[in-house]
Write a protein that holds these residues in place. Structure first.
Motif, PDB file in Angstrom:
ATOM      1  N   ALA A 156      17.941  18.703  20.215  1.00 24.97           N
ATOM      2  CA  ALA A 156      17.088  19.723  19.606  1.00 24.97           C
ATOM      3  C   ALA A 156      16.742  20.802  20.633  1.00 24.97           C
ATOM      4  N   ARG A 157      16.742  22.042  20.187  1.00 28.51           N
ATOM      5  CA  ARG A 157      16.423  23.167  21.078  1.00 28.51           C
ATOM      6  C   ARG A 157      14.955  23.556  21.001  1.00 28.51           C
ATOM      7  N   GLU A 158      14.313  23.228  19.887  1.00 39.43           N
ATOM      8  CA  GLU A 158      12.887  23.519  19.714  1.00 39.43           C
ATOM      9  C   GLU A 158      12.133  22.203  19.556  1.00 39.43           C
ATOM     10  N   PRO A 159      10.953  22.079  20.179  1.00 41.51           N
ATOM     11  CA  PRO A 159      10.192  20.834  20.019  1.00 41.51           C
ATOM     12  C   PRO A 159       9.725  20.671  18.584  1.00 41.51           C
ATOM     13  N   PRO A 160       9.829  19.471  18.016  1.00 44.17           N
ATOM     14  CA  PRO A 160       9.322  19.259  16.665  1.00 44.17           C
ATOM     15  C   PRO A 160       7.810  19.430  16.627  1.00 44.17           C
ATOM     16  N   TYR A 161       7.312  19.720  15.446  1.00 43.13           N
ATOM     17  CA  TYR A 161       5.900  20.062  15.268  1.00 43.13           C
ATOM     18  C   TYR A 161       4.961  18.981  15.783  1.00 43.13           C
ATOM     19  N   HIS A 162       5.337  17.700  15.663  1.00 40.01           N
ATOM     20  CA  HIS A 162       4.416  16.625  15.985  1.00 40.01           C
ATOM     21  C   HIS A 162       4.263  16.360  17.475  1.00 40.01           C
ATOM     22  N   LEU A 163       5.116  16.931  18.323  1.00 36.38           N
ATOM     23  CA  LEU A 163       4.982  16.692  19.752  1.00 36.38           C
ATOM     24  C   LEU A 163       3.663  17.276  20.267  1.00 36.38           C
ATOM     25  N   GLY A 164       2.947  16.461  21.022  1.00 38.98           N
ATOM     26  CA  GLY A 164       1.680  16.897  21.592  1.00 38.98           C
ATOM     27  C   GLY A 164       0.516  16.856  20.624  1.00 38.98           C
ATOM     28  N   ALA A 168       0.798   8.837  20.542  1.00 33.15           N
ATOM     29  CA  ALA A 168       2.139   8.301  20.765  1.00 33.15           C
ATOM     30  C   ALA A 168       3.127   9.392  21.156  1.00 33.15           C
ATOM     31  N   TRP A 169       2.877  10.621  20.666  1.00 30.38           N
ATOM     32  CA  TRP A 169       3.793  11.729  20.927  1.00 30.38           C
ATOM     33  C   TRP A 169       3.317  12.624  22.072  1.00 30.38           C
ATOM     34  N   ASP A 170       2.555  12.036  22.995  1.00 27.62           N
ATOM     35  CA  ASP A 170       2.157  12.741  24.218  1.00 27.62           C
ATOM     36  C   ASP A 170       3.425  13.154  24.962  1.00 27.62           C
ATOM     37  N   THR A 171       3.515  14.406  25.314  1.00 27.43           N
ATOM     38  CA  THR A 171       4.743  14.883  25.963  1.00 27.43           C
ATOM     39  C   THR A 171       4.901  14.346  27.383  1.00 27.43           C
ATOM     40  N   ASP A 172       3.889  13.667  27.883  1.00 27.78           N
ATOM     41  CA  ASP A 172       4.019  12.968  29.161  1.00 27.78           C
ATOM     42  C   ASP A 172       4.181  11.466  28.956  1.00 27.78           C
ATOM     43  N   GLY A 173       4.411  11.053  27.691  1.00 26.70           N
ATOM     44  CA  GLY A 173       4.471   9.636  27.384  1.00 26.70           C
ATOM     45  C   GLY A 173       5.871   9.088  27.196  1.00 26.70           C
ATOM     46  N   ALA A 174       5.918   7.775  26.984  1.00 29.52           N
ATOM     47  CA  ALA A 174       7.198   7.056  26.917  1.00 29.52           C
ATOM     48  C   ALA A 174       7.994   7.373  25.661  1.00 29.52           C
ATOM     49  N   ARG A 178      11.830   8.804  25.565  1.00 27.68           N
ATOM     50  CA  ARG A 178      12.952   8.110  24.932  1.00 27.68           C
ATOM     51  C   ARG A 178      13.676   8.970  23.910  1.00 27.68           C
ATOM     52  N   HIS A 179      12.907   9.709  23.097  1.00 28.54           N
ATOM     53  CA  HIS A 179      13.497  10.401  21.952  1.00 28.54           C
ATOM     54  C   HIS A 179      13.782  11.882  22.198  1.00 28.54           C
ATOM     55  N   TYR A 180      12.942  12.524  23.000  1.00 27.37           N
ATOM     56  CA  TYR A 180      13.109  13.957  23.280  1.00 27.37           C
ATOM     57  C   TYR A 180      12.949  14.213  24.776  1.00 27.37           C
ATOM     58  N   PRO A 181      13.830  13.679  25.593  1.00 25.07           N
ATOM     59  CA  PRO A 181      13.648  13.817  27.048  1.00 25.07           C
ATOM     60  C   PRO A 181      13.624  15.273  27.502  1.00 25.07           C
ATOM     61  N   GLN A 182      14.244  16.156  26.738  1.00 27.18           N
ATOM     62  CA  GLN A 182      14.259  17.568  27.130  1.00 27.18           C
ATOM     63  C   GLN A 182      12.885  18.226  27.024  1.00 27.18           C
ATOM     64  N   PHE A 183      11.929  17.558  26.342  1.00 22.42           N
ATOM     65  CA  PHE A 183      10.587  18.141  26.176  1.00 22.42           C
ATOM     66  C   PHE A 183       9.507  17.366  26.935  1.00 22.42           C
ATOM     67  N   TRP A 186       6.366  19.162  28.281  1.00 26.13           N
ATOM     68  CA  TRP A 186       6.197  20.418  27.527  1.00 26.13           C
ATOM     69  C   TRP A 186       4.755  20.574  27.074  1.00 26.13           C
ATOM     70  N   GLN A 187       4.239  21.798  27.106  1.00 31.13           N
ATOM     71  CA  GLN A 187       2.874  22.078  26.665  1.00 31.13           C
ATOM     72  C   GLN A 187       2.910  23.081  25.530  1.00 31.13           C
ATOM     73  N   ARG A 188       2.115  22.798  24.487  1.00 33.72           N
ATOM     74  CA  ARG A 188       2.013  23.721  23.361  1.00 33.72           C
ATOM     75  C   ARG A 188       1.318  24.997  23.815  1.00 33.72           C
ATOM     76  N   VAL A 189       1.904  26.133  23.514  1.00 33.79           N
ATOM     77  CA  VAL A 189       1.329  27.422  23.906  1.00 33.79           C
ATOM     78  C   VAL A 189       0.145  27.730  22.998  1.00 33.79           C
ATOM     79  N   ARG A 190      -0.977  28.039  23.598  1.00 31.98           N
ATOM     80  CA  ARG A 190      -2.166  28.433  22.823  1.00 31.98           C
ATOM     81  C   ARG A 190      -2.310  29.944  22.906  1.00 31.98           C
ATOM     82  N   MET A 191      -2.413  30.559  21.729  1.00 35.44           N
ATOM     83  CA  MET A 191      -2.580  32.006  21.692  1.00 35.44           C
ATOM     84  C   MET A 191      -3.987  32.362  22.144  1.00 35.44           C
ATOM     85  N   PRO A 192      -4.128  33.347  23.058  1.00 40.90           N
ATOM     86  CA  PRO A 192      -5.481  33.739  23.490  1.00 40.90           C
ATOM     87  C   PRO A 192      -6.246  34.386  22.356  1.00 40.90           C
TER      88      PRO A 192
END
Length: 200
Positions: A156-164, A168-174, A178-183, A186-192
């Motif tokens: 996948a080139r874009e992180p799925p919506y549920h990451l972060g 269980a879907w902590d982007t620093d978690g196991a 296992r499932h999305y090592p490329q992310f 990754w941190q969700r961008v927050r709009m100012p």
């Protein structure tokens, strides 16, 4: 693992809530929600009529029709059982949600359009969780279609919506590792927040 053994008690009330997702032949999606409240005992209503045990006090339904962007294209509601005839006035305001998107800001959009006396409490409660029900219907199906096309989650080139958005879907978690090592990491961008224009 079951709950601990309860203290001695008497069963009085059931609230049953069900969500269902459908892929339509025209490519849109229907997400349906149903709520029913029943008592194990009969009682006398405020108008003097009798409500038998097991007969619904509330029985309410919502159907959202959404497109691929999770935007509501149509909404239908029904109240088969409600405490008062005036409760039916809660159906029409639900049309204000047409055009809203099931995603960030969903709960705020509901509260803005239907909060307080602008809408029905129980329809509003059902509506809140229709976003996650829609997600469970739409995104796993899309993932299945990608797998059948030979595209794996690790590609996948874009992180799925549920990451972060879940422990269980902590982007620093196991699980992400296992499932999305490329992310991983990754941190969700927050709009100012936009500052109000200066009066000077």
């Amino acid at each position: 693992m079951p709950l601990p053994e309860p203290a001695p008690r008497r069963y009085l009330h059931t609230r049953a809530v069900t969500y269902r997702g459908y892929l339509r032949e025209d490519g849109l999606w229907d997400i349906e929600a149903e709520l029913a409240d029943t008592k194990t005992y009969g009682f006398t209503r405020s108008d003097g009529s009798e409500k038998p045990a097991g007969e619904p006090i509330h029985h309410m339904l919502i159907r959202l029709t959404i497109d691929e962007s999770m935007t509501i294209r149509a909404i239908a509601t029904a109240m088969d059982h409600a405490p008062f005839g005036e409760c039916q006035q809660g159906n029409d305001p639900m049309q204000q949600m047409v055009g809203a998107t099931l995603g960030p800001g969903w709960r705020q959009a509901i509260e803005k359009a239907l909060g307080g006396v602008r809408g029905c409490t129980h329809l509003r409660e059902l509506l809140f969780n229709m976003a996650t029900a829609a997600y469970q219907a739409v995104f796993p199906w899309r993932e299945r279609e990608r797998r059948l096309a030979g595209i794996r989650p690790g590609e996948a080139r874009e992180p799925p919506y549920h990451l972060g958005r879940c422990i269980a879907w902590d982007t620093d978690g196991a699980v992400v590792a296992r499932h999305y090592p490329q992310f991983v990491g990754w941190q969700r961008v927050r709009m100012p927040k936009k500052n109000p224009p200066s009066s000077t």
